[in-house]
Design an enzyme around this catalytic site. Sequence first.
Site, PDB file in Angstrom:
ATOM      1  N   HIS A  66      30.479  34.588  48.962  1.00  0.00           N
ATOM      2  CA  HIS A  66      31.725  35.076  49.565  1.00  0.00           C
ATOM      3  C   HIS A  66      31.437  36.320  50.415  1.00  0.00           C
ATOM      4  O   HIS A  66      31.831  36.401  51.580  1.00  0.00           O
ATOM      5  CB  HIS A  66      32.716  35.383  48.436  1.00  0.00           C
ATOM      6  CG  HIS A  66      33.997  36.022  48.887  1.00  0.00           C
ATOM      7  ND1 HIS A  66      35.190  35.350  48.917  1.00  0.00           N
ATOM      8  CD2 HIS A  66      34.262  37.279  49.315  1.00  0.00           C
ATOM      9  CE1 HIS A  66      36.140  36.155  49.343  1.00  0.00           C
ATOM     10  NE2 HIS A  66      35.598  37.340  49.592  1.00  0.00           N
ATOM     11  N   GLU A  67      30.709  37.265  49.821  1.00  0.00           N
ATOM     12  CA  GLU A  67      30.388  38.508  50.545  1.00  0.00           C
ATOM     13  C   GLU A  67      29.465  38.231  51.729  1.00  0.00           C
ATOM     14  O   GLU A  67      29.576  38.871  52.771  1.00  0.00           O
ATOM     15  CB  GLU A  67      29.741  39.536  49.607  1.00  0.00           C
ATOM     16  CG  GLU A  67      30.644  40.036  48.489  1.00  0.00           C
ATOM     17  CD  GLU A  67      31.986  40.541  48.981  1.00  0.00           C
ATOM     18  OE1 GLU A  67      32.034  41.112  50.093  1.00  0.00           O
ATOM     19  OE2 GLU A  67      32.992  40.336  48.286  1.00  0.00           O
ATOM     20  N   HIS A  70      31.532  37.293  54.773  1.00  0.00           N
ATOM     21  CA  HIS A  70      31.997  38.457  55.540  1.00  0.00           C
ATOM     22  C   HIS A  70      30.846  39.040  56.354  1.00  0.00           C
ATOM     23  O   HIS A  70      30.986  39.356  57.535  1.00  0.00           O
ATOM     24  CB  HIS A  70      32.481  39.567  54.598  1.00  0.00           C
ATOM     25  CG  HIS A  70      33.721  39.250  53.826  1.00  0.00           C
ATOM     26  ND1 HIS A  70      34.909  38.944  54.431  1.00  0.00           N
ATOM     27  CD2 HIS A  70      33.965  39.226  52.486  1.00  0.00           C
ATOM     28  CE1 HIS A  70      35.836  38.743  53.494  1.00  0.00           C
ATOM     29  NE2 HIS A  70      35.285  38.907  52.305  1.00  0.00           N
ATOM     30  N   ASP A 169      41.076  40.808  50.910  1.00  0.00           N
ATOM     31  CA  ASP A 169      40.798  40.231  52.230  1.00  0.00           C
ATOM     32  C   ASP A 169      42.086  39.852  52.960  1.00  0.00           C
ATOM     33  O   ASP A 169      42.207  40.035  54.167  1.00  0.00           O
ATOM     34  CB  ASP A 169      39.933  38.975  52.080  1.00  0.00           C
ATOM     35  CG  ASP A 169      38.565  39.311  51.519  1.00  0.00           C
ATOM     36  OD1 ASP A 169      38.130  40.464  51.694  1.00  0.00           O
ATOM     37  OD2 ASP A 169      37.948  38.425  50.914  1.00  0.00           O
TER      38      ASP A 169
HETATM   39 ZN   LIG Z   1      36.220  39.091  50.455  1.00  0.00          ZN
END
Ligand SMILES: [Zn+2]
Length: 421
Positions: A66-67, A70, A169
């Site tokens: 997930h990170e 980004h 987010d």
């Molecule tokens: Zn996030």
Amino acid sequence: MDGKWQIGSLLSIPLYIDSSWFFILGLVTLVNSQEITQLNLVEHLWLAWIAGLILALFLFISVLLHELGHSLVALTQGINVNSITLFLFGGVAAMEKESDNPTEAFWVASAGPLVSLGLSILLFTVSYSLRSSNNSDTIGRLLVYMTEDTARINLVLGIFNLIPGLPLDGGQVLKAIVWKIKGDRFTGVRWAAASGQLIGWLGISFGLLIILLTGSLSGLWIVFIGWFVRRNAENYKNITELQESLLSITASEIMEREFRVVNTHLNLLQFAQNYLLSELHDHMVYFAASEGRYRGLIVVEDLQNIERSQWDTVTLWDVVRPLNTIPSVGEKTPLVTVIEKLEAIHERSLSVLSPAGAVAGIIDRGDIVKAIATHHQLPIPETEIKRIKDEGTYPSYLQLPAIAKTLEDLTKAKIENKQQL
Ligand SMILES: [Zn+2]
């Protein structure tokens, strides 16, 4: 090392684990192994524990991906990612700066949840086909269970993070959308922070309600998350308000007239006797003037370069530093520029000059902190302001140079426009 360990790096981004993350690892392993035992998926308890631990590591990988989502989008925008840290409530990718425009900010914020939702769809599909291949041995059943569970985790990660309030987010997405519509980043942050505060309070209330109605302590976890969201949203709000005032407050609003004007025709001996020796103030600033005009700044250290025997013949004319050569700002210069200039010159104070070339005032770090304290009703005592003035350093809780630096990155164009006016 502030309770976090570097465990490696990915795409040259250092990867850290905060000590609070081990609590989650333990808790998730425990919960998973209990569920695996209850479902009778394995015959041996130790196998349940191992499977539980593997599932917890899958959670770790899910958060990491997930990170990375980004981070990858940020990297394509030329933004460096300083680190990725996994902690109690998930992960944080620390970016060097924010995206330059709302569309880019939107994609950086969305990328994480999109990765999670994508993984969830992929894993649900895999578990579906595993199930239909009719594997009924222990490993087969365990594999289906673990794939499905990780798919669910990613679904929750995706959806939870899309809740539209900062620091989530979804809050960043909301910020980007409002920024795009209203054309102002600050308005975007204010909306998303307000929404985050509301969501935080809702979470706290919901958690408390669960505890009261069911007596179950699982509500406590929701209270914690609500508190975390609310506090972070408030931080966003405070920093934004601070940034806005650094842009709107001008030098003329905070400058003081704590300086003396001396006659340029005085010789150094007269200057020393009449002013320096009787001065109570440690760091008094002297400007020299004559015939109704400012001639420049007198720097006391410059006098050391002149032989004592000549002090009665050399006048201030010989040591004065003309106004156009000293570090200065205009009366309309925004506070953010004043802060940066003061840092760049490593001096105690900065002169404020009027368009006509007169000295309007001087500004030191104490004046800056005092203005911010007044503006934001911060309880900073007079003695602390005096300490800042004397020592020429900002207090550790108010890292203005760092805030000014991020602000400069954000609004370079805006500040340049203002200075031209
Ligand atoms: Zn996030």
